[in-house]
Design a protein around this motif. Structure first.
Motif, short mmCIF file in Angstrom:
data_model
loop_
_atom_site.label_atom_id
_atom_site.label_comp_id
_atom_site.label_asym_id
_atom_site.label_seq_id
_atom_site.Cartn_x
_atom_site.Cartn_y
_atom_site.Cartn_z
N LEU A 1 -1.80 6.16 -13.04
CA LEU A 1 -3.08 6.22 -13.75
C LEU A 1 -3.25 7.56 -14.47
O LEU A 1 -3.72 7.61 -15.61
N THR A 2 -2.83 8.64 -13.83
CA THR A 2 -2.89 9.95 -14.48
C THR A 2 -1.99 10.01 -15.70
O THR A 2 -2.37 10.54 -16.76
N PHE A 3 -0.79 9.44 -15.57
CA PHE A 3 0.14 9.43 -16.71
C PHE A 3 -0.43 8.62 -17.88
O PHE A 3 -0.30 9.04 -19.05
N CYS A 4 -1.04 7.48 -17.59
CA CYS A 4 -1.61 6.67 -18.67
C CYS A 4 -2.68 7.45 -19.43
O CYS A 4 -2.72 7.43 -20.68
N CYS B 1 2.44 6.44 -6.13
CA CYS B 1 2.74 6.03 -7.51
C CYS B 1 1.50 5.55 -8.25
O CYS B 1 1.42 5.71 -9.48
N GLY B 2 0.54 4.96 -7.54
CA GLY B 2 -0.66 4.47 -8.19
C GLY B 2 -1.46 5.56 -8.88
O GLY B 2 -1.69 5.50 -10.10
N PRO B 3 -1.91 6.59 -8.14
CA PRO B 3 -2.62 7.69 -8.82
C PRO B 3 -1.77 8.39 -9.87
O PRO B 3 -2.30 8.79 -10.93
N LEU C 1 0.82 -1.21 0.00
CA LEU C 1 0.00 0.00 0.00
C LEU C 1 0.86 1.26 0.00
O LEU C 1 0.54 2.25 -0.68
N THR C 2 1.97 1.23 0.72
CA THR C 2 2.87 2.38 0.75
C THR C 2 3.47 2.64 -0.63
O THR C 2 3.56 3.79 -1.07
N GLY C 3 3.87 1.56 -1.31
CA GLY C 3 4.45 1.73 -2.64
C GLY C 3 3.47 2.23 -3.67
O GLY C 3 3.87 2.87 -4.65
#
Length: 839
Positions: free
Chosen positions: A376-379, A371-373, A365-367
């Motif tokens: 997704l924004t970059f994609c 980086c997750g949002p 969850l920390t990683g």
């Protein structure tokens, strides 16, 4: 241990190789020294609308003159992320060779090409080139409005003049000029014959090569701009001074008064309400809900704070000089990858301090928390850029490099940090012991809820940085240059200090109203500045910029949302850390048990050596919801605040003396649920002496001047927690003097304190224990009755036969009950000690 070190060394070796490839991809062997007539590299970068900095396209996407075989320049990771796409330009600008109106090419523009160029002129397209790593810009044309006719003419510049300055064998400066008089009209949709040309002029200058970039940094350090920056810093410093004085007032006056109040009881406290942060010391260090998410926020925020500090240090030492292409983006990617171990260590160690168990899930969850949002924004934005054929779309190779950095550097360091945090074996340092069950939070006014508190917490830090935000936005989303990193670093430090002070102040106010759920509130209040920055983004887009179009809008709000989210995590962590230090400090400065949690009048009964007061004197306190007077308890041990002393002969007693007592041995613990019924406190042969928490005797005369019944009622009420049930129990409390009372039909029961293990049982387990004890009592009563029936039988054979018949019937009834519902308590209940019978 050796194996672990070897794995870490191999991971770091791979990281160094990958970073070396990434950073060395754009290296140029030129030493910027040339001889007369030498070729000086000139690269065309990109074109795009002047007001939409993210919407850029390749230079040759427009119908310009191109060389026969243009070659793309090998670029570093940061240059690609910045949207730079350098390619050979068709102009020949050899060192110290002047040219006068040299024809570049002659080209016939079709209707489609004319329409494309006309649209570019209408949107104020500009071009960008690099000559010996010096940037230069120019416009493609201009829109000439005719006042008489009211129409507009679209003019395309076809001649460019390069004005170059040199010092010995080095290029120092280059400027581009376009002549509006040498232009072609492309207003109409028709084919146009255009002859593109250029000219070059070389001039000598005394500016050294080391100072050739100062030209680009002077724009941000002009006197009028410096005045604004220093005004911003002074404004921020005044805010910090005010907050510092305000917080010092709290620490040195309010808290000092609180310490005195809680450490030294006086007689005036008898009639005061029990309020303040001291009374929730048993709940203030209760761990928050969603421990894994909370620890992940703290870990990610700590990593982002370290990232910001490292970036500022690099900026101060001069790494990010003007137009050092892609240096900032490269530093962001590399430093974020290298600081992932900080996030793993902080999140895992803090999660285990909060008594978490699944640390692997917390590490994942920390990683993914930041980086997750961002991914997704970059994609989404990369897909939009591909649809527009813009240079902001990353090539497939660059995406593979980023994935390799994440897989070979970020993830291993995150895991190593998590393992180090797991092996740290640190415990949460809480100066006060947490109670088993949480204290009920009183009803608070609307302005003490989360949203109003976040609005108050985020306004002051935002007011300290909003002036600098404009210059930063104008640099990132415009064409201005920002080089005053020292001032920006000072503003960043002020932002951290103001955020910490404001969060600490709001945390104190929250604890003062007995709201012990401060953990998440401190994160929300600290990170609320990120929400204010997002609102400023909306204001800047609509009021301070001319950006338009779906692509530019998507890029602006997409990436600024990620930036604001990062600020929320970072400043939320700062607010929580500051609040945690403050809470530990104030609760470490008090005596944990100097005053009970549920404070009330302490009464000590002492037997008198002279004759009894009144043989029939007694006290009866009845309540429909039975919350009886409880003996004090601390760590499972019954205690007295004052030892029994030898008393002197009692004074003359009156009838009111028998009703002036509250409880025998009242102590510090809370009240526990007991069976309903009446409780009698016998006063025969007893007299009363009153003591406070310090063991100092109070005057009985002063107490008896009041209504004795009211004194007893107040003593009982002060033993109850301050919640909404207190008033209801107050209404149901009845106090009687003597043996006359209207509850003769209800038997009086002697109060017996159950063991601590029984009192702290969960309601379900306690009900199971009560059912088991009741069943055992029923069986014992039935066995006693059977024995009496057997004794009364005429013959011994009749008695045995009767016992046998009743035993079979009882076994059959018990078997039916066990098959109908569960009557046996759980195993943990069977192991509990016996306790008084519950009715």
């Amino acid at each position: 241990m050796v194996r672990r070190v070897g794995i870490g060394a191999s991971v770091l070796g791979v990281a160094v190789v990958v970073l070396g490839c990434v950073l060395g991809a754009g290296a140029d062997g030129s030493n910027h020294r040339y001889k007369d007539g030498d070729y000086v590299p000139l690269y065309a970068n990109k074109v795009g609308p002047f007001h939409n900095p993210s919407e850029t396209y390749r230079y040759y996407d427009l119908p310009f003159c191109a060389p026969d075989h243009p070659k793309d320049k090998r670029e570093a990771l940061g240059e690609v992320l910045n949207g730079d796409r350098l390619v050979d330009a068709p102009y020949e600008l050899n060192f110290k060779e002047d040219r006068n109106s040299k024809v570049l090419c002659q080209k016939t523009l079709s209707k489609a090409e004319v329409a494309k160029l006309r649209d570019a002129v209408a949107k104020d397209y500009y071009f960008q080139m690099y000559y010996d790593d010096l940037p230069l810009w120019g416009f493609l044309g201009k829109l000439d409005k005719v006042k008489e006719q009211g129409d507009a003419k679209y003019l395309l510049f076809k001649h460019i003049h390069f004005d170059i300055m040199y010092n010995d064998d080095r290029v120092i400066e280059i400027n581009v000029q376009t002549d509006p008089n040498v232009a072609v009209d492309i207003t109409e949709d028709k084919e146009v014959q255009v002859e593109f040309s250029y000219s070059v002029t070389w001039k000598k200058t005394d500016i050294p090569f080391e100072k050739r970039m100062e030209k680009y940094s002077k724009s941000s350090s002009m006197p009028q701009h410096l005045e604004i920056h220093w005004f911003s810093i002074i404004n921020s410093c005044v805010t910090v001074l005010l907050l510092t004085g305000f917080l010092a007032t709290i620490l040195m006056r309010v808290l000092k008064n609180d310490f005195i109040k809680y450490s030294h009881e006086d007689e005036s406290l008898e009639d005061q309400e029990e309020t303040g942060w001291k009374y929730i010391h048993g709940d203030v260090f209760r761990f928050p809900q969603q421990k894994s998410l909370f620890a992940a926020i703290v870990g990610s925020g700590t990593q982002l704070l370290a990232l910001a500090i490292f970036i500022f240090l690099l900026a101060i030492v001069g790494v990010f000089y003007p137009y050092n292409r892609g240096a900032l983006f490269t530093a962001l990617v590399v430093i974020y990858a290298l600081t992932s171990g900080i996030a793993g260590y902080t999140a895992t160690s803090f999660y285990l301090q909060l008594e978490g168990t699944n640390w692997v899930r917390n590490l994942i969850l920390t990683g993914c928390l930041f980086c997750g949002p961002l991914f997704l924004t970059f994609c989404f934005l990369n897909t939009v850029a591909i649809a527009y054929s813009a240079t902001a779309a990353l090539p497939f190779g660059t995406i593979i490099v980023i994935i390799l950095i994440w897989a070979l550097v970020t993830s291993p360091l995150l895991v190593l940090g998590g393992i180090a945090g797991k092996n740290s074996n640190t415990e949460f340092q809480a100066p006060c012991r947490t109670t088993k069950y949480p204290r009920e939070i009183p009803q608070l006014p609307w302005y003490r809820s989360n949203i109003p508190q976040m609005a108050m917490a985020g306004f002051l830090p935002f007011s300290a940085i909003y002036i600098e935000l404009y210059y930063i936005f104008a640099s990132i989303w415009g064409h201005k240059i920002y080089t005053i990193y020292s001032i920006l670093f000072i503003v960043f430090i002020i932002l951290i200090i103001v955020t910490a002070f404001v969060t600490v102040a709001l945390t104190y106010f929250q604890l003062a109203v007995e709201d012990h759920e401060w953990w998440w509130r401190s994160v929300l209040c600290g990170g609320s500045t990120g929400i204010f920055i997002f609102f400023y983004c909306i204001y800047y887009y609509h009021a301070r910029s001319d950006m338009s179009g779906f692509m530019q809008t998507s890029f602006f709000f997409g990436y600024m949302t990620c930036v604001c989210y990062g600020f929320f995590l970072m400043l939320g962590t700062v607010g929580f850390r500051a609040s945690l230090l403050f809470v530990r400090h104030i609760y470490r400065s008090i005596k944990p048990y100097s005053k009970p949690t549920l404070s009330f009048l302490f009464w000590t009964l002492e037997r008198t050596t002279v004759g009894p007061l009144n043989p029939t004197a007694s006290l009866l306190a009845a309540a429909a919801t039975s919350q009886p007077v409880a003996v004090g308890e601390r760590d499972g041990q019954i205690h007295r605040e004052q030892e029994v002393r030898a008393s002197s002969p009692p004074p003359k007693t009156t009838n009111n003396d028998s009703a002036s007592a509250a409880c025998h041995g009242c102590g510090a613990a809370g009240l526990h649920r007991q069976p309903q019924g009446l409780r009698r406190i016998n006063l025969d042969g007893l007299r009363w002496r009153v003591f406070d928490a310090k063991g100092q005797e109070r005057r009985l005369k002063d107490q008896m001047e009041k209504d004795p019944t009211e004194v007893i009622r107040k003593a009982v009420m002060r033993m109850l927690p301050r919640n909404r049930l207190r008033d209801d129990r107050d209404r149901k409390l009845r106090i009687f003097s003597g043996s006359e009372h209207p509850f003769h039909d209800r038997p009086l029961e002697t109060f017996v304190m159950p063991p601590r293990q029984v009192r702290e049982m969960r309601p379900r387990a306690r009900r199971a224990l009560i059912r088991a004890q009741k069943k055992e009592q029923d069986r014992a009563a039935a066995s006693t009755k059977d024995n009496e029936d057997a004794k009364s039988a005429k013959t011994e054979e009749e008695g045995k036969k009767m016992l046998e018949v009743k035993g079979k019937a009882r076994k059959g009834h018990a078997w039916g009950q066990e098959n109908y519902k569960r009557t046996s308590p759980p195993q943990e209940v069977k192991e509990m000690p016996k306790c008084p019978t519950f009715n």
